[in-house]
Design an enzyme around this catalytic site. Structure first.
Site, short mmCIF file in Angstrom:
data_model
loop_
_atom_site.label_atom_id
_atom_site.label_comp_id
_atom_site.label_asym_id
_atom_site.label_seq_id
_atom_site.Cartn_x
_atom_site.Cartn_y
_atom_site.Cartn_z
N ARG A 15 -19.72 -54.50 4.95
CA ARG A 15 -19.39 -54.06 6.31
C ARG A 15 -18.32 -54.93 6.96
O ARG A 15 -17.75 -54.56 7.98
CB ARG A 15 -20.65 -54.07 7.18
CG ARG A 15 -21.74 -53.17 6.69
CD ARG A 15 -22.95 -53.27 7.57
NE ARG A 15 -22.70 -52.73 8.87
CZ ARG A 15 -23.01 -51.50 9.26
NH1 ARG A 15 -23.61 -50.69 8.41
NH2 ARG A 15 -22.75 -51.08 10.46
N TRP A 18 -16.40 -58.40 10.85
CA TRP A 18 -15.10 -57.75 10.68
C TRP A 18 -14.41 -57.90 12.02
O TRP A 18 -14.84 -57.34 13.03
CB TRP A 18 -15.29 -56.28 10.32
CG TRP A 18 -14.01 -55.59 10.00
CD1 TRP A 18 -13.35 -55.60 8.80
CD2 TRP A 18 -13.22 -54.77 10.88
NE1 TRP A 18 -12.19 -54.86 8.89
CE2 TRP A 18 -12.09 -54.33 10.14
CE3 TRP A 18 -13.35 -54.38 12.20
CZ2 TRP A 18 -11.11 -53.51 10.70
CZ3 TRP A 18 -12.38 -53.56 12.76
CH2 TRP A 18 -11.26 -53.13 11.99
N GLU A 74 -5.53 -49.16 -0.96
CA GLU A 74 -6.54 -49.97 -0.28
C GLU A 74 -7.08 -51.10 -1.14
O GLU A 74 -7.50 -52.12 -0.61
CB GLU A 74 -7.66 -49.12 0.33
CG GLU A 74 -8.60 -48.47 -0.63
CD GLU A 74 -9.67 -47.62 0.07
OE1 GLU A 74 -10.05 -47.94 1.19
OE2 GLU A 74 -10.12 -46.65 -0.55
#
Ligand code: M6R
Length: 610
Positions: free
Chosen positions: A27, A74, A490
């Site tokens: 996450r 994050w 990515e």
């Protein structure tokens, strides 16, 4: 975004928090920290970087406690750094707080608190909450009330978890827009931002809804709304095994999840096909079929890879069910004042079921009276719960940040939804049975492609040093081109663009020279001859070509540098097969570049901020 975990009980919380954070690291992984309260001792350990770095730090200082919270971040407000890492503290270091989400009015709250003498150490929005709660504690409120009062002043989103030295028998958690779950144990309770952090300890969970706050003790918990009404919550049983969230012998989650696809696709089909009638049976849509079938229009909204699945869904539904379909980026949908009516059906696709943009779009469509359907992977997730009805894709937990098996399961479920609608409109029984036959064979065909893993790895060797890529496809393979390009960029940080192949001559063809690899997805469908012309156009300009073609193809091999063959299937199912070599190609290129494929830089698995 950000992982939250907390423990209260009779065991040492430190290894539980570290293990939980590792399971949540997908996450966010900019920084990590834990805060513990042990009688008179309050300790915070935090660091920039990954949970393994936090673990190393902790192993040097030996701390223990029965109460603690942990966070993996994050970054939104404030760069990834030690000082911006969570937990955040009040001034006398008696209160620890971790937060997922964004406090939108943090600047005005901060100004007010600074006037009162509060001094801020970090650049985060979160620190405001720690001091605001402290402000209410100083007014002699209990921790629960102080948190509640503070949250009433907050605009934005939060999943928070708070512990306080003067009330060391509890954890307070609250949610608005960021998921939070309580795990119920025996003489111990857990809190987390998702169940992956808990399932090693308990399968009994309580999902908090937006606007709810809970007081979690070691042997009980109480729940209220932020406006102080008592609510009784249902306890759910989670159906995920620990093996499903481990690497199972593979070097990376991404490779495991690519290899899992025969099983995950099978699970998304299981019990849903009725061959005799040529139909699909989707329990989650029961009672809503008439409304869907009679929709004026179907909109599909999603982000990232799920948006690419939506594009495939558009092709499927328009071609076979004959209902006009529009695909919307969820992030644009909400803010561009879309015209939606009660006769529209809107499908929201989300692996995590927590993507903030998609959730906001869902709320907007619901407000306007459309029928809202969720296509989610995570059971009990916000989008699944907010939708009027929906279909789980049952792909199993997806941990790698790059979505792979969720994409193919989303495509499978979209084919099932198409079949359900189309058979009630204009698809004949034999045509329906043809789709079912192909769906029944699809997992074998996926296995055939996966057996080429080593061959694809060798092809990857040839492309590892390239700096740009073009991915081109037409029809059903156009969204696959977009997805192939997204996978590569990515995880390998190589610039890659996907285009409909025919669009190349309207601009991107200017990029083609002998340094530009072009990946063509060129299966034998209705636009096969056209894509051969596009291959010739690239070849004439000396582009390096890798083509994904059907097993029987005899024309393309001589025109291209590398070729990967996939079995033929029903045209609407083609993307389920053609995307797999592109997932493997991206994976091997990234590994060969020595990159962390499961946790690519700057990304997080579920984007719970807008
Ligand atoms: O959980 P969701 O499907 O809503 O996530 C949407 C995107 O954030 C996600 O697909 C993202 O693009 C992935 N990193 C793609 O691999």
């Amino acid at each position: 975004m950000c992982g939250i975990v907390g423990y209260i009980g009779e065991n040492n919380c430190v290894p539980i928090l570290i293990e939980g954070l590792k399971r949540l690291e997908y996450r966010g992984y900019d920084s990590a920290g834990i805060g513990i309260i042990n009688h008179d001792e309050c300790r915070v350990v935090k660091t920039k970087g990954k949970v393994s770095e936090l673990e190393n730090l902790i192993s040097e200082i030996q701390i223990e406690s029965n109460l603690g919270i942990g966070h993996t971040r994050w970054a939104t407000h404030g760069e990834p750094s030690m000082v911006n890492a969570h937990p955040h503290l009040n001034t006398d270091h008696t209160l620890f707080l971790i937060h997922n989400g964004i406090i939108e009015n943090y600047l005005s709250l901060k100004k007010g608190l600074e006037k009162e003498g509060y001094v801020f150490k970090s650049e985060t929005d979160t620190e405001v909450l720690a001091h605001l709660i402290d402000h209410y504690l100083k007014m002699k409120h209990s921790l629960f009330q102080a948190v509640r009062y503070a949250l009433n002043e907050v605009e934005g989103t939060y999943g928070i978890c708070v512990i306080y030295k003067r009330e060391p028998d509890k954890i307070i958690v609250a949610r608005k827009g960021s998921p939070l779950v309580i795990g119920i144990g025996e003489n111990e309770n857990f809190v987390a931002s998702d169940v992956n952090a808990l399932i090693a300890h308990t399968k009994q969970v309580v999902y908090l809804e937006d606007g709810e706050i809970a007081e979690v003790y070691k042997d009980s918990f109480t729940t209220k709304t932020i406006s102080d009404e008592t609510i009784i919550k249902e306890i759910h049983q989670v159906d995920i095994g620990i093996d499903e969230i481990s690497k199972g012998g593979y070097p990376h989650f991404m490779l495991k999840e690519i290899m899992d696809q025969p099983e995950s696709i099978y699970n998304s089909l299981r019990g849903r096909l009725v061959y005799n009638e040529g139909i699909s049976k989707l329990g989650g849509l029961q009672g809503f079929e008439e409304r869907i079938i009679n929709s004026n229009r179907i909109l599909i909204s999603a982000c990232g890879t799920s948006w690419h699945a939506a594009l495939v869904g558009e092709y499927m539904i328009e071609q076979y069910a004959g209902i006009p379909v529009e695909v919307e980026y969820a992030s644009e949908f909400r803010y561009r004042h879309p015209i939606i009516s009660k006769d529209d059906t809107v499908i929201f696709i989300s692996q995590s079921g927590e993507t903030a943009d998609t959730l906001a779009a869902l709320k907007e469509a619901k407000k306007k009276g459309a029928l809202c359907l969720g296509v989610c992977n995570v059971v009990g997730s916000s989008i699944a719960r907010e939708s009027d009805a929906g279909v789980y894709i049952h792909a199993g937990p997806e941990i790698g940040v790059a979505s792979t098996k969720a994409f193919t399961a989303q495509l499978t479920v979209l084919a099932l939804i198409t079949l359900l609608i189309a058979r009630r409109r204009n698809l004949s029984l034999p045509e329906g049975q043809e789709v079912i036959k192909e769906l029944q064979q699809i997992t074998n065909k996926v296995e055939i492609i996966l057996k080429q893993n080593e061959y694809i790895e060798k092809i990857a060797d040839q492309y590892v040093n390239c700096r740009n890529f073009l991915y081109l496809g037409r029809g059903y393979n156009f969204p696959v081109a977009l997805e192939g390009a997204l996978k590569l960029k990515e995880i390998s940080y190589i610039h890659a663009e996907g285009y409909p192949a025919a669009e190349m001559k309207h601009g991107p063809i200017a990029l083609i020279d002998d340094n530009m690899p072009v990946v063509f997805i060129a299966t034998q469908d209705s636009v096969y001859d056209k894509i051969i012309s596009n291959i010739q156009e690239v070849k004439a300009r000396k582009g390096r070509i890798l083509a994904i073609v059907n097993e029987e193809d005899e024309q393309i091999e001589n025109m291209v540098d590398h070729i990967i063959r996939v079995p033929k299937t029903h045209n609407m199912l083609t993307p389920i097969l053609t995307v797999i070599p592109l997932q493997l190609l991206a994976y091997h290129i990234a590994v060969k570049k020595g990159l962390n494929v499961d946790q690519p830089r700057n990304l997080a698995k579920s984007v719970t901020v807008e």
